[in-house]
Design a protein around this motif. Structure first.
Motif, mmCIF file in Angstrom:
data_model
loop_
_atom_site.group_PDB
_atom_site.id
_atom_site.type_symbol
_atom_site.label_atom_id
_atom_site.label_comp_id
_atom_site.label_asym_id
_atom_site.label_seq_id
_atom_site.Cartn_x
_atom_site.Cartn_y
_atom_site.Cartn_z
ATOM 1 N N UNK A 240 -19.908 -32.912 -0.686
ATOM 2 C CA UNK A 240 -19.839 -33.149 -2.128
ATOM 3 C C UNK A 240 -18.664 -34.060 -2.497
ATOM 4 N N UNK A 241 -18.490 -35.083 -1.694
ATOM 5 C CA UNK A 241 -17.637 -36.221 -2.039
ATOM 6 C C UNK A 241 -16.217 -35.840 -2.450
ATOM 7 N N UNK A 242 -15.614 -34.962 -1.669
ATOM 8 C CA UNK A 242 -14.223 -34.612 -1.906
ATOM 9 C C UNK A 242 -14.002 -33.297 -2.617
ATOM 10 N N UNK A 243 -15.084 -32.647 -3.064
ATOM 11 C CA UNK A 243 -14.954 -31.363 -3.748
ATOM 12 C C UNK A 243 -15.185 -30.183 -2.804
ATOM 13 N N UNK A 244 -15.261 -30.445 -1.492
ATOM 14 C CA UNK A 244 -15.545 -29.378 -0.544
ATOM 15 C C UNK A 244 -14.490 -28.277 -0.589
ATOM 16 N N UNK A 245 -13.214 -28.667 -0.636
ATOM 17 C CA UNK A 245 -12.144 -27.667 -0.619
ATOM 18 C C UNK A 245 -12.200 -26.792 -1.867
ATOM 19 N N UNK A 246 -12.419 -27.407 -3.025
ATOM 20 C CA UNK A 246 -12.525 -26.627 -4.255
ATOM 21 C C UNK A 246 -13.726 -25.700 -4.219
ATOM 22 N N UNK A 247 -14.839 -26.195 -3.680
ATOM 23 C CA UNK A 247 -16.038 -25.354 -3.591
ATOM 24 C C UNK A 247 -15.775 -24.135 -2.706
ATOM 25 N N UNK A 248 -15.056 -24.320 -1.606
ATOM 26 C CA UNK A 248 -14.723 -23.197 -0.731
ATOM 27 C C UNK A 248 -13.822 -22.190 -1.443
ATOM 28 N N UNK A 249 -12.870 -22.690 -2.195
ATOM 29 C CA UNK A 249 -11.989 -21.773 -2.931
ATOM 30 C C UNK A 249 -12.777 -20.981 -3.965
ATOM 31 N N UNK A 250 -13.799 -21.616 -4.545
ATOM 32 C CA UNK A 250 -14.638 -20.924 -5.513
ATOM 33 C C UNK A 250 -15.682 -20.023 -4.882
ATOM 34 N N UNK A 251 -15.720 -20.004 -3.536
ATOM 35 C CA UNK A 251 -16.644 -19.127 -2.810
ATOM 36 C C UNK A 251 -15.886 -18.103 -1.973
ATOM 37 N N UNK A 252 -14.647 -17.845 -2.327
ATOM 38 C CA UNK A 252 -13.791 -16.970 -1.509
ATOM 39 C C UNK A 252 -14.396 -15.583 -1.324
ATOM 40 N N UNK A 253 -14.976 -15.040 -2.389
ATOM 41 C CA UNK A 253 -15.565 -13.699 -2.276
ATOM 42 C C UNK A 253 -16.729 -13.693 -1.291
ATOM 43 N N UNK A 254 -17.599 -14.696 -1.392
ATOM 44 C CA UNK A 254 -18.708 -14.774 -0.439
ATOM 45 C C UNK A 254 -18.204 -14.952 0.989
ATOM 46 N N UNK A 255 -17.180 -15.775 1.167
ATOM 47 C CA UNK A 255 -16.657 -16.023 2.513
ATOM 48 C C UNK A 255 -16.069 -14.756 3.109
ATOM 49 N N UNK A 256 -15.308 -14.022 2.321
ATOM 50 C CA UNK A 256 -14.677 -12.792 2.807
ATOM 51 C C UNK A 256 -15.718 -11.698 3.039
ATOM 52 N N UNK A 257 -16.629 -11.512 2.080
ATOM 53 C CA UNK A 257 -17.567 -10.387 2.153
ATOM 54 C C UNK A 257 -18.791 -10.667 3.017
ATOM 55 N N UNK A 276 -9.090 -28.055 5.274
ATOM 56 C CA UNK A 276 -10.270 -27.210 5.111
ATOM 57 C C UNK A 276 -10.320 -26.085 6.155
ATOM 58 N N UNK A 277 -10.136 -26.362 7.453
ATOM 59 C CA UNK A 277 -10.129 -25.239 8.396
ATOM 60 C C UNK A 277 -8.994 -24.245 8.152
ATOM 61 N N UNK A 278 -7.832 -24.723 7.741
ATOM 62 C CA UNK A 278 -6.737 -23.794 7.477
ATOM 63 C C UNK A 278 -7.032 -22.920 6.259
ATOM 64 N N UNK A 279 -7.723 -23.476 5.265
ATOM 65 C CA UNK A 279 -8.105 -22.689 4.090
ATOM 66 C C UNK A 279 -9.120 -21.620 4.464
ATOM 67 N N UNK A 280 -10.112 -21.994 5.262
ATOM 68 C CA UNK A 280 -11.113 -21.012 5.701
ATOM 69 C C UNK A 280 -10.441 -19.899 6.507
ATOM 70 N N UNK A 281 -9.546 -20.285 7.399
ATOM 71 C CA UNK A 281 -8.831 -19.298 8.221
ATOM 72 C C UNK A 281 -8.028 -18.332 7.351
ATOM 73 N N UNK A 282 -7.448 -18.848 6.266
ATOM 74 C CA UNK A 282 -6.676 -17.985 5.372
ATOM 75 C C UNK A 282 -7.571 -16.958 4.681
ATOM 76 N N UNK A 283 -8.815 -17.332 4.404
ATOM 77 C CA UNK A 283 -9.758 -16.387 3.803
ATOM 78 C C UNK A 283 -10.233 -15.351 4.812
#
Length: 308
Positions: A240-257, A276-283
């Motif tokens: 999504x043309x640079x919005x990937x990191x924001x989209x992941x942050x807005x999906x934190x609950x889905x990623x964790x659960x 991006x990988x460091x953000x996913x790892x933090x979740x």
């Protein structure tokens, strides 16, 4: 330890001993050694899409190289962190090829690392899917990724697919393309880290590169995946043309659960490939990381992070 490991650590050590100004000078020298036609084409490409900075040598503008030098020198520990968590040789070879290309304009390594066997996002050695998949396609465009999913796994290999697209004219094509397939939810929305509205900025690179912006003529509703999808999800693809990191942050609950499979583009900025990988790892620290790319060997794009 293998030759790719040795090459990677040698590259990191070389950069670590350079100040940013010297690193910039060396990248400039390496760019000057590129075939003039190739160099012009690279400049046109960078200026057309604007993700990585301007490059106009005839005007003395080398912003793209300045930003690369800063990114390489400032994030050595982050590159090491990612490299040492990549889970197969192909991923490490790809990561080294990207950094060597940034620094040396090394086209040979990218040519050797490029993926030819599998479709974008669907490396069948890595991504296993079942009939119960709830798939989220961020940047669904005209339905190409969803069609690729169906070709690779079959029409029965999903429970539901959510397709998100921000450009109204493309959204109409998307719905028409996928009309014959069951259980597809269409969302004319942008996906970010907060709900609201933004503008649609058209790209000179074509509708596939349109972006959310503060300026533009059409208003686009924005949402988060946590707010917009109530059921558990099992796979999220994002280009999504640079919005990937924001989209992941807005999906934190889905990623964790839900711990969905994450197939994420990591080439729309100089920082995506580590941030991006460091953000996913933090979740969720139990994700395993892989890297593939299918773009140009001259400048590596279409780089996908697989977090599984």
């Amino acid at each position: 330890m293998n030759v790719t490991d040795l090459s990677f650590y040698s590259l990191i050590d070389e950069i670590a001993h350079l100040e940013v100004d010297e690193l910039y000078r060396r990248i400039r020298e390496n760019f000057a050694a590129v075939n003039p036609v190739t160099a012009r084409n690279m400049a046109v490409f960078f200026n057309k899409f604007g993700y990585w900075g301007k490059l106009e040598p005839e005007k003395g503008i080398y912003e793209e190289i300045e930003l690369k030098a800063t990114a390489l020198r400032s994030h050595l520990s982050d590159y090491l962190w990612v490299y040492e968590r990549l889970c197969d040789y192909r991923s490490k070879k790809t990561f080294y090829a990207v950094l060597s290309n940034w620094y040396r304009y090394d086209f040979a390594c990218t040519a050797k690392a490029k993926e030819y066997l599998f479709d974008d996002y669907f490396d069948l050695d890595l991504v296993k899917c079942s009939r119960d998949e709830v798939v989220v396609d961020l940047g669904a465009y005209t339905g190409d990724t969803t069609l690729s999913y169906i070709r690779n796994y079959g029409e029965e290999c999903y429970k539901r697919i959510y397709c998100y697209e921000i450009t109204p004219s493309v959204f109409a094509v998307l719905k028409n393309t996928l009309a014959r397939y069951r259980d597809i939810e269409y969302r004319l929305k942008g996906v970010s880290d907060e709900c609201g509205a933004m503008k649609l900025q058209l790209s000179c690179g074509g509708n596939s590169a349109n972006v959310l912006s503060l300026v533009g003529e059409e208003t686009v509703e924005t949402t988060t995946l946590d707010a917009d999808i109530s059921e558990p999800v099992s796979l999220i693809k994002a280009d999504i043309e640079g919005y990937e990191l924001k989209a992941l942050r807005g999906a934190a609950r889905h990623i964790v659960n839900d711990h969905p499979k994450l197939l994420i583009s990591v080439y729309h900025s100089n920082d995506d490939i580590w941030e991006i990988p460091k953000t996913i790892h933090a979740f969720s620290s139990d994700y395993r990381f892989y890297l593939r790319f299918k773009g140009s060997c001259i400048y590596p794009t279409e780089i996908t992070l697989f977090a599984l």
